[in-house]
Structures are given as structure tokens and as C-alpha cells.
Design an enzyme around this catalytic site. Structure first.
Site, PDB file in Angstrom:
ATOM      1  CG  ASP A   1     -10.330 -33.141  53.529  1.00  0.00           C
ATOM      2  OD1 ASP A   1     -10.893 -32.294  53.316  1.00  0.00           O
ATOM      3  OD2 ASP A   1     -10.352 -34.044  52.580  1.00  0.00           O
ATOM      4  CG  HIS A   2     -11.692 -26.813  57.207  1.00  0.00           C
ATOM      5  ND1 HIS A   2     -12.581 -26.775  57.832  1.00  0.00           N
ATOM      6  CD2 HIS A   2     -11.339 -25.539  57.317  1.00  0.00           C
ATOM      7  CE1 HIS A   2     -12.866 -26.018  58.422  1.00  0.00           C
ATOM      8  NE2 HIS A   2     -12.038 -25.030  58.060  1.00  0.00           N
ATOM      9  NE  ARG A   3     -12.078 -32.176  50.261  1.00  0.00           N
ATOM     10  CZ  ARG A   3     -11.554 -32.987  49.413  1.00  0.00           C
ATOM     11  NH1 ARG A   3     -11.951 -32.826  48.236  1.00  0.00           N
ATOM     12  NH2 ARG A   3     -10.543 -33.889  50.025  1.00  0.00           N
TER      13      ARG A   3
END
Ligand code: CAO
Length: 243
Positions: free
Chosen positions: A212-214
Site C-alpha cells: 500500500d503506497h500510502r
């Protein structure tokens, strides 16, 4: 999607989706559209690990012990999660805080005739290699016998999707939210690897790590897979951490 009468183009048959197909489909769709995914590809040299695994299984075959690469992957993942705790976290409902977990429960994707299920192996940091291997067998038997309860499939910190027993070279697994990463594994194969003076045949395991790039940046992800690869390659060090 617009409704289409496919029978106008040729013969067809309609099969209902299983209950598992429908449930998994909803989760996968939600995760696919809400989690900004990136997949980091990497590989680990498991030549020594495989030799050790074969010897271990041979020595204990009369006790019914069967350890697959997956149990070693769980051990390596425990070590990597301790080194990089951000990978053992979830975003809270507001999306403004990260909840860091002090326990290590690992979900393992199991392919069953009715569809994909992900039983969770609990407290992996407190279990030996053989205990993990036995729990994996128990969980996959339970999954295929349709005996998993919702509790057996909840509370995971990270998941592994291993297609290595079947084949493939790489894929892009979907993060099992609220987890923030998933490790995909394809089939290990012998590759010529340059050792500085010559090519050596080494058994290389392909890793496909989606995150999850967040929560996770690319640099952190490749540090994580590099660390994971090093743990898998240095089987002695990995075994020292194994009770
Ligand atoms: N490379 C080479 N060989 C591998 C391997 C790899 N990465 N992973 C497993 N193998 C070998 C095993 O070692 C075993 O051989 P031996 O009998 O010589 O030990 C053989 O392949 C079969 O392994 P297995 O699949 O029975 O066992 P496992 O522990 O690797 O996996 C399980 C167990 C339950 C994860 C697996 O059976 C399964 O269901 N995999 C599919 C998961 C899935 O569908 N994921 C997709 C999710 S996204 O749609």
C-alpha cells in the site's frame, strides 16, 4: 457492465459463483480500487536453504514431518517484520494514524476447489519451523474441507500467496487490506549467477511483493525484500532464530 446475451454469439453454459468466490470477489474488488498498489519484484538465492530443507525432510520422514519453502518464508518474514515494523501495521479508519502491531499473525492464501481462502497462522514469531510447517498443513486441510471459521481467517498482519508449487515467474498479488503488504512467491528455478569470476548454478526464488503506497515508500519496500532475500540465503542465520 451492460448486460450481454452471449448466446447470440455461440453456445454457452451459466455456472453460479460459489459463496467463497462472491465474498473473495467483493474483498478483492474493494482492495483493488481503494489501495494504491505497487509491486516490487525481487529474487532470493535459496540454494543452501533447499539443500537443508531436503535433508531435514529426509531425516524426519518417519515422523511424518514435511517442511515446504513456505515455512522458511514465514520465518524470514517474521525477521523482516521485526526489522521493519511499518510493514506490520494498518491505517486506522480516519486514514490519519498508523496502528503498529506487536504480534505477528501471517495469512496464507490457500487454493480450494470452491475458491481462494486465507487462513491466518497466529504468533508466528513464537513458533518453530516445524510447528509452522505443521500448522500450514492443518490450515490447508481445514480450508479444503471447508472447516475454516471466520475467526480462523481474521487478524492477519501480512499475507503470503505462494504459487511456487504450481509454476509462474512473477505476478502482482492484491494487498489483503487492512494489511499493508502481501508477499507473492513463484516457482524457484536454477539460474546462472555471476559470482565475480564465473557463472554458478543457483536456485533462485522469485518474489513479488505488493504494498500500500500510502503507508510504504518504494525505497522501504526494496529494503524489505532485500532483507528478506538475505535471510533466505543465509540459512544458518535464519536457523539460529529458529527454536
Ligand atoms: N518453488 C519451487 N517449488 C516449490 C515452491 C517454490 N516456490 N513452493 C512449493 N514448492 C514445491 C514444494 O516444496 C512441494 O514439493 P516437495 O513435495 O518436493 O516438498 C510442492 O511444490 C508442492 O507444494 P505445496 O503447494 O503442496 O505446499 P506449499 O507449502 O508450498 O503450499 C499452499 C501450500 C496451501 C499455500 C498451496 O497448496 C496453495 O494452495 N497455493 C495456492 C495459493 C493461491 O492460490 N494463491 C493465489 C492467491 S491470488 O489469487
Amino acid at each position: 457492465m451492460p448486460e450481454i446475451d452471449f448466446s447470440q454469439f455461440g453456445e454457452i453454459e451459466t455456472q453460479p459463483l460459489t459463496k467463497i468466490n462472491k465474498l473473495t470477489g467483493q474483498f478483492l474488488h474493494r482492495n483493488w480500487v481503494t489501495v494504491p498498489h505497487v509491486t516490487q519484484f525481487d529474487e532470493a538465492d535459496i540454494t543452501e536453504l533447499e539443500a537443508f530443507r531436503k535433508q531435514l525432510n529426509e531425516e524426519h520422514k518417519n515422523e511424518g514431518i514435511r517442511v515446504t519453502v513456505l515455512a522458511f518464508l514465514m520465518k524470514a518474514l517474521v525477521s523482516a517484520l521485526k526489522e521493519y515494523p511499518r510493514f506490520n501495521s494498518s491505517l486506522d479508519a480516519t486514514g490519519e494514524n498508523l496502528v503498529l502491531k506487536k504480534y505477528i499473525h501471517i495469512g496464507v492464501a490457500v487454493d480450494t476447489p470452491d475458491g481462494l481462502v486465507v487462513p491466518v497462522i497466529r504468533d508466528c514469531d513464537r513458533k518453530s519451523l516445524v510447528e509452522l510447517a505443521n500448522e500450514l498443513i492443518e490450515a490447508s486441510v481445514k480450508a479444503r474441507d471447508k472447516k475454516l471459521s471466520p475467526a480462523d481467517m481474521s487478524g492477519g498482519c501480512i499475507s503470503i500467496s505462494s504459487l511456487g508449487g504450481i509454476g509462474g515467474t512473477a505476478f502482482t498479488p492484491i494487498v489483503n487490506a487492512p494489511e499493508v503488504a502481501i508477499l507473492g512467491v513463484s516457482r524457484a528455478s536454477m539460474q546462472p549467477v555471476w559470482n565475480g569470476s564465473e557463472f554458478e548454478p543457483r536456485l533462485m526464488l522469485p518474489l513479488s511483493f505488493s504494498y500500500d503506497h500510502r503507508v510504504i515508500d518504494g525505497a522501504q519496500a526494496v529494503r524489505f525484500t532485500t532483507y528478506l532475500g538475505e535471510r533466505l540465503t543465509d540459512v544458518d542465520a535464519l536457523l539460529q532464530a529458529i527454536p
